[in-house]
Design an enzyme around this catalytic site. Structure first.
Site, mmCIF file in Angstrom:
data_model
loop_
_atom_site.group_PDB
_atom_site.id
_atom_site.type_symbol
_atom_site.label_atom_id
_atom_site.label_comp_id
_atom_site.label_asym_id
_atom_site.label_seq_id
_atom_site.Cartn_x
_atom_site.Cartn_y
_atom_site.Cartn_z
ATOM 1 N N ASN A 18 0.794 -1.131 0.084
ATOM 2 C CA ASN A 18 0.111 0.027 0.069
ATOM 3 C C ASN A 18 0.757 1.053 -0.074
ATOM 4 O O ASN A 18 1.917 1.209 0.601
ATOM 5 C CB ASN A 18 -0.787 -0.103 1.143
ATOM 6 C CG ASN A 18 -1.685 -1.230 1.182
ATOM 7 O OD1 ASN A 18 -2.300 -1.598 0.091
ATOM 8 N ND2 ASN A 18 -2.208 -1.627 2.533
ATOM 9 N N HIS A 42 5.738 -0.327 -2.889
ATOM 10 C CA HIS A 42 5.238 0.634 -4.146
ATOM 11 C C HIS A 42 5.437 2.236 -3.851
ATOM 12 O O HIS A 42 4.789 2.701 -4.403
ATOM 13 C CB HIS A 42 3.906 0.035 -4.452
ATOM 14 C CG HIS A 42 3.748 -1.388 -4.941
ATOM 15 N ND1 HIS A 42 2.523 -1.951 -4.837
ATOM 16 C CD2 HIS A 42 4.652 -1.908 -5.566
ATOM 17 C CE1 HIS A 42 2.904 -3.353 -5.442
ATOM 18 N NE2 HIS A 42 4.311 -3.232 -5.914
ATOM 19 N N CYS A 48 18.334 18.961 -10.055
ATOM 20 C CA CYS A 48 18.305 18.978 -11.449
ATOM 21 C C CYS A 48 17.208 19.902 -12.052
ATOM 22 O O CYS A 48 17.078 20.299 -13.349
ATOM 23 C CB CYS A 48 18.522 17.955 -12.094
ATOM 24 S SG CYS A 48 16.895 16.940 -11.983
ATOM 25 N N ASN A 85 -7.606 -13.083 5.261
ATOM 26 C CA ASN A 85 -8.097 -12.448 4.180
ATOM 27 C C ASN A 85 -9.676 -13.231 4.061
ATOM 28 O O ASN A 85 -9.869 -14.576 4.152
ATOM 29 C CB ASN A 85 -7.464 -12.976 2.743
ATOM 30 C CG ASN A 85 -7.771 -12.128 1.753
ATOM 31 O OD1 ASN A 85 -9.035 -11.748 1.479
ATOM 32 N ND2 ASN A 85 -7.011 -11.331 1.096
HETATM 33 ZN ZN LIG Z 1 16.643 15.580 -9.845
#
Ligand SMILES: [Zn+2]
Length: 234
Positions: free
Chosen positions: A96, A113, A143, A206
């Site tokens: 999650n 994730h 950057c 579950n």
């Molecule tokens: Zn960067």
């Protein structure tokens, strides 16, 4: 199943998936009624979509974050965090991205994730933790690229270091408990077979049977909010 005292296991992994959060009312991404049944991921959840229209993609994810904040962790989240506080060898590995474990005071959660509460630079991985601050265009301090949500989108690869850490924890586990995970999403889906190849005691919590149920020796067909507090003690 009799209540289990976790102190008899040195290393324990709780592996959580969408079902854990769904019990708190967090909308799921996959399956019937899931977010990807209503929205085309090609427009909202891949690097190409972000590059084409970052504001649209950030607004979509900001909406998801609002829905998550309106939900509260349930008794299963709270109990798991308390168990972790008592047991130094207990790890939480989650699929999650909603941060519900952390809101229940869990710490050092392995987020396979990523997290909806962070942004990152797609070029060199620099991460910015926003907590609950609103998603808006922010430039990478190094950057200048526009930071994207730090979650795994379609066609993204997972964070190799995070995945390696999850693998290591799972290989070493003596007790492996999967909670609310359907197991169909790779590469996370490969982690349950990994646990099963070792000598860990395997428990699935579950309400429904899943494609990975056969890999577990014990099954608890009830919601996490009742099963976790009832079954696990330190
Ligand atoms: Zn960067």
């Amino acid at each position: 199943m009799e209540p289990i005292s976790l102190s008899q296991y040195e290393r324990v992994v709780f592996f959580t998936g969408a079902g854990m959060s769904a019990e708190s009312g967090v909308p799921t991404y996959r399956g019937r009624g899931g977010i990807w049944a209503q929205y085309r991921w090609e427009e909202y959840a891949c690097q190409d979509a972000f590059d084409a229209d970052p504001d649209k993609v950030l607004a979509f994810h900001q909406q998801r974050r609002g829905r998550v904040l309106a939900c509260q962790p349930h008794a299963g989240h709270s109990h798991l965090a308390a168990l972790q506080g008592a047991h130094p060898g207990l790890s939480i590995v989650t699929q999650n991205t909603d941060g519900m474990h952390q809101r229940a005071s869990a710490r050092d959660v392995v987020e396979l994730h990523g997290s909806l509460w962070r942004l990152r630079c797609a070029r060199h991985g620099r991460i910015e933790d926003l907590a609950a601050a609103e998603y808006a265009r922010r430039a990478c301090a190094e950057c200048g690229a526009t930071l994207r949500p730090d979650i795994t989108w379609f066609a993204d690869s997972v964070n190799a270091a995070v995945f390696a850490r999850a693998q290591r924890l799972i290989e070493q586990a003596q007790l492996f408990v999967a909670v609310g995970t359907s197991g169909i999403v790779y590469p996370a889906a490969g982690l349950v077979p990994l646990a099963a190849r070792g000598s860990a005691r395997m428990i699935e919590i579950n309400p429904d049977q899943t494609e990975l149920s056969g890999l577990f020796a014990e099954h608890v067909r009830e919601p996490a909010g009742t099963a976790v507090p009832r079954l696990f003690k330190y």
